[in-house]
Write a protein that holds these residues in place. Structure first.
Motif, mmCIF file in Angstrom:
data_model
loop_
_atom_site.group_PDB
_atom_site.id
_atom_site.type_symbol
_atom_site.label_atom_id
_atom_site.label_comp_id
_atom_site.label_asym_id
_atom_site.label_seq_id
_atom_site.Cartn_x
_atom_site.Cartn_y
_atom_site.Cartn_z
ATOM 1 N N MET A 1 0.845 -1.175 0.000
ATOM 2 C CA MET A 1 0.000 0.000 0.000
ATOM 3 C C MET A 1 0.883 1.229 0.000
ATOM 4 O O MET A 1 1.746 1.392 0.851
ATOM 5 N N SER A 2 0.677 2.074 -0.944
ATOM 6 C CA SER A 2 1.480 3.277 -1.027
ATOM 7 C C SER A 2 0.693 4.467 -0.500
ATOM 8 O O SER A 2 -0.518 4.546 -0.632
ATOM 9 N N VAL A 3 1.426 5.362 0.132
ATOM 10 C CA VAL A 3 0.810 6.568 0.665
ATOM 11 C C VAL A 3 1.139 7.707 -0.291
ATOM 12 O O VAL A 3 2.301 8.048 -0.501
ATOM 13 N N THR A 4 0.101 8.255 -0.833
ATOM 14 C CA THR A 4 0.293 9.379 -1.748
ATOM 15 C C THR A 4 0.367 10.667 -0.940
ATOM 16 O O THR A 4 -0.113 10.732 0.201
ATOM 17 N N PRO A 5 0.950 11.693 -1.517
ATOM 18 C CA PRO A 5 1.008 12.972 -0.806
ATOM 19 C C PRO A 5 -0.377 13.505 -0.446
ATOM 20 O O PRO A 5 -0.568 14.109 0.603
ATOM 21 N N GLU A 6 -1.361 13.214 -1.292
ATOM 22 C CA GLU A 6 -2.709 13.684 -1.006
ATOM 23 C C GLU A 6 -3.289 12.986 0.223
ATOM 24 O O GLU A 6 -3.934 13.607 1.072
ATOM 25 N N LYS A 7 -3.060 11.665 0.320
ATOM 26 C CA LYS A 7 -3.537 10.916 1.478
ATOM 27 C C LYS A 7 -2.832 11.381 2.748
ATOM 28 O O LYS A 7 -3.439 11.506 3.807
#
Length: 95
Positions: A1-7
């Motif tokens: 699971m990747s964390v995007t800057p928006e999240k």
């Protein structure tokens, strides 16, 4: 699971909003308590002043030392009771 800057930004914003909400609630509670203690202190001071004036007048009107002693003895119990009531009031505010 990747964390995007928006999240990450959304999670940070949510955390900041929750912290601000908690801090606001805490400060509101503290201000309310301070206001209640101030009101209690002003009422207590006003009552103490009025009672001291009445006591002084009664002492000045006393005809003999026994009357002054009786006034002093009569003032002790109400003073203790008022002190206990004041302490209870502070305790209620504190809780």
């Amino acid at each position: 699971m990747s964390v995007t800057p928006e999240k990450f930004a959304a999670a940070a914003k949510t955390n900041v909003e929750a912290s601000l909400s908690s801090a606001s609630a805490f400060v509101a509670t503290v201000f309310t308590a301070v206001e209640r203690v101030s009101t209690l202190n002003l009422a207590t001071a006003r009552t103490a002043f009025d009672e001291s004036v009445a006591f002084s007048k009664a002492v000045l009107a006393a005809k003999d030392p026994q009357a002054v002693a009786a006034l002093n003895l009569a003032a002790v119990t109400p003073s203790v009771e008022k002190s206990i009531a004041y302490g209870r009031s502070l305790s209620v505010i504190g809780t």
